[in-house]
Design an enzyme around this catalytic site. Structure first.
Site, PDB file in Angstrom:
ATOM      1  N   GLU A 263      40.686 -95.437-100.187  1.00  0.00           N
ATOM      2  CA  GLU A 263      40.966 -94.109-100.772  1.00  0.00           C
ATOM      3  C   GLU A 263      39.649 -93.510-101.251  1.00  0.00           C
ATOM      4  O   GLU A 263      39.443 -93.294-102.440  1.00  0.00           O
ATOM      5  CB  GLU A 263      41.960 -94.238-101.932  1.00  0.00           C
TER       6      GLU A 263
HETATM    7  C1  XIL Z   1      47.859 -89.731-105.541  1.00  0.00           C
HETATM    8  C2  XIL Z   1      48.093 -88.526-104.626  1.00  0.00           C
HETATM    9  O1  XIL Z   1      46.879 -88.207-103.987  1.00  0.00           O
HETATM   10  C3  XIL Z   1      48.592 -87.349-105.432  1.00  0.00           C
HETATM   11  O2  XIL Z   1      48.961 -86.273-104.570  1.00  0.00           O
HETATM   12  C4  XIL Z   1      49.795 -87.771-106.282  1.00  0.00           C
HETATM   13  O3  XIL Z   1      50.176 -86.698-107.094  1.00  0.00           O
HETATM   14  C5  XIL Z   1      49.457 -88.976-107.127  1.00  0.00           C
HETATM   15  O4  XIL Z   1      49.001 -90.031-106.293  1.00  0.00           O
HETATM   16  N1  XIL Z   1      45.957 -94.436-106.127  1.00  0.00           N
HETATM   17  C6  XIL Z   1      46.860 -94.467-105.106  1.00  0.00           C
HETATM   18  C7  XIL Z   1      47.320 -93.207-104.498  1.00  0.00           C
HETATM   19  O5  XIL Z   1      47.174 -95.565-104.614  1.00  0.00           O
HETATM   20  O6  XIL Z   1      48.634 -93.296-104.008  1.00  0.00           O
HETATM   21  C8  XIL Z   1      47.210 -92.056-105.444  1.00  0.00           C
HETATM   22  O7  XIL Z   1      47.538 -90.850-104.749  1.00  0.00           O
HETATM   23  C9  XIL Z   1      45.815 -91.981-106.040  1.00  0.00           C
HETATM   24  C10 XIL Z   1      45.488 -93.241-106.785  1.00  0.00           C
END
Ligand code: XIL
Length: 377
Positions: A263
């Site tokens: 991410e």
């Molecule tokens: C985030 C999304 O990007 C947003 O749109 C949502 O509102 C909240 O979640 N860690 C994770 C992701 O594993 O699923 C998260 O994604 C960000 C942090």
């Protein structure tokens, strides 16, 4: 002049051969980040619901051109995919998988067991028998549906606190730490071929890293299959240091699992938690200090971001044998969750494409890095 004739034949042969080989050559691949790194690791992006629906053709073609792996940003989280006990909502997840298949992409499933974005009914589960049957139903149904189609899964997401201890959650409350091994076992049973990951943030922080290593070792000792560790990569301009990232990649890889950067986004605006002795509260919302670039990113910061991305990718290339995938958390700056988290309504610039979907300096820096590497080999 008796050698003129053979020389003429030789030259003609060379010309014919070279033109025939040129015709036989594959058309030159488009310049793109996925092509640049195709021999190193997958380059992925998290897709929003409208990107999965392919509602904008320009954005869809950019996604196809630049990325060879996809993750659903939200649509496979329990609140969306399994909103009530006996209801599954597969409409968008099916489209997501079809999109990946159509474009020959590596498809990553996010996420099966996570304490956040929970379906409301899950918060009512307190009893261990009920939790086991929930997990069986949830994991068998979802992983089973996409067996052979989804290549890898975040089986458990964010089970650790920053100090490396296990986080309180509905799962821990109902089953104790056994929920971890159970989740991995159920996922492996439902699709033995899928790669199974543990995914978390702040995985470069020493205490959490120790906790994650302990967690994976325990799972391995209990005999369940764990294929990889996902380091989320929600990073800043200065932190974590390249040394910390490197140590984490090496330590995780030494467990015999793949490492994925799952991410990636690099925030360029202040984090409220950097403030010493100040309460994190609503007062900062909309303040100039916390939202310093509402119109555009100054060149100096654009350059800093580009350098930071290049440093990070240089490290990824150095450890390409350990890294299977690098996924950006979003396609472009306008879409990034970092505009609304941890403070709503700011203007952040964490990705490789700007609000008009144009490649930023960071994008070109990363490509240049790869060209340099190719030249030196
Ligand atoms: C985030 C999304 O990007 C947003 O749109 C949502 O509102 C909240 O979640 N860690 C994770 C992701 O594993 O699923 C998260 O994604 C960000 C942090």
């Amino acid at each position: 002049m008796k050698f003129i004739k053979p020389l003429f034949y030789l030259l003609t042969t060379v010309l014919i051969l070279s033109s025939c080989c040129q015709n036989a050559q594959e058309p030159k691949e488009a310049l793109s980040i996925k092509n640049a790194f195709k021999e190193n690791f997958y380059i992925g992006a998290a897709l929003s619901a409208s990107q999965i629906e392919e509602s904008d053709t320009l954005v869809s073609s950019l996604i196809k051109k630049e990325f060879n792996s996809i993750t659903a940003e939200n649509m496979m989280k329990s609140m969306h995919i399994h909103p009530s006990k006996d209801t599954f909502n597969f409409e968008l997840p099916d489209k997501f998988v079809a999109l990946g298949e159509k474009n020959n992409m590596f498809i990553h499933g996010h996420t099966l067991i996570w304490h956040s974005q929970l379906a409301p009914f899950m918060t009512q589960i307190i009893d261990s028998t009920e939790m086991v049957s929930f997990m069986q139903n949830h994991i068998n149904t979802i992983v089973g549906r996409y067996k052979g189609k989804i290549n890898s899964w975040d089986v458990v997401n964010e089970a650790l606190n920053d100090d490396g201890t296990l986080r309180n959650s509905v799962f821990l409350d109902a089953l104790g730490e056994e929920f971890l091994a159970l989740a991995f076992k159920l996922a492996a049973d439902a699709d033995p071929e899928a790669e199974l990951f543990y995914n978390d943030y702040s995985m470069t922080n020493p205490a959490k890293r120790e906790g994650a290593i302990k967690l994976i070792k325990k799972l391995q000792e209990s005999g369940v299959k764990v294929d990889g560790i996902g380091m989320q990569g929600h990073w800043n301009l200065e932190t974590p240091s390249i040394e910390e990232i490197e140590k984490s990649i090496l330590d995780y890889a030494s467990l015999g699992v793949k490492v994925a950067i799952t991410e990636l986004d690099i925030t360029v605006i202040p984090s409220p938690w950097n403030l010493q002795g100040a309460d994190v509260n609503q007062n900062f919302e909309g303040s100039e200090f916390m939202n310093p670039y509402p119109e555009s990113l100054p060149d100096s910061i654009q350059t800093k971001l580009a350098k930071r991305y290049a440093d990070i990718f240089k490290l990824f290339l150095k450890h390409q044998d350990k890294i299977s995938r690098v996924t950006f958390w979003g396609v472009n700056d306008g879409q990034s969750w970092k505009n609304d988290w941890p403070i709503k309504g700011r203007t952040n610039y964490p990705l490789l494409f700007d609000r008009e979907f144009k490649p930023k300096k960071a994008y070109y820096n990363i490509l240049a890095l790869k060209e340099e590497k190719n030249k030196s080999e």
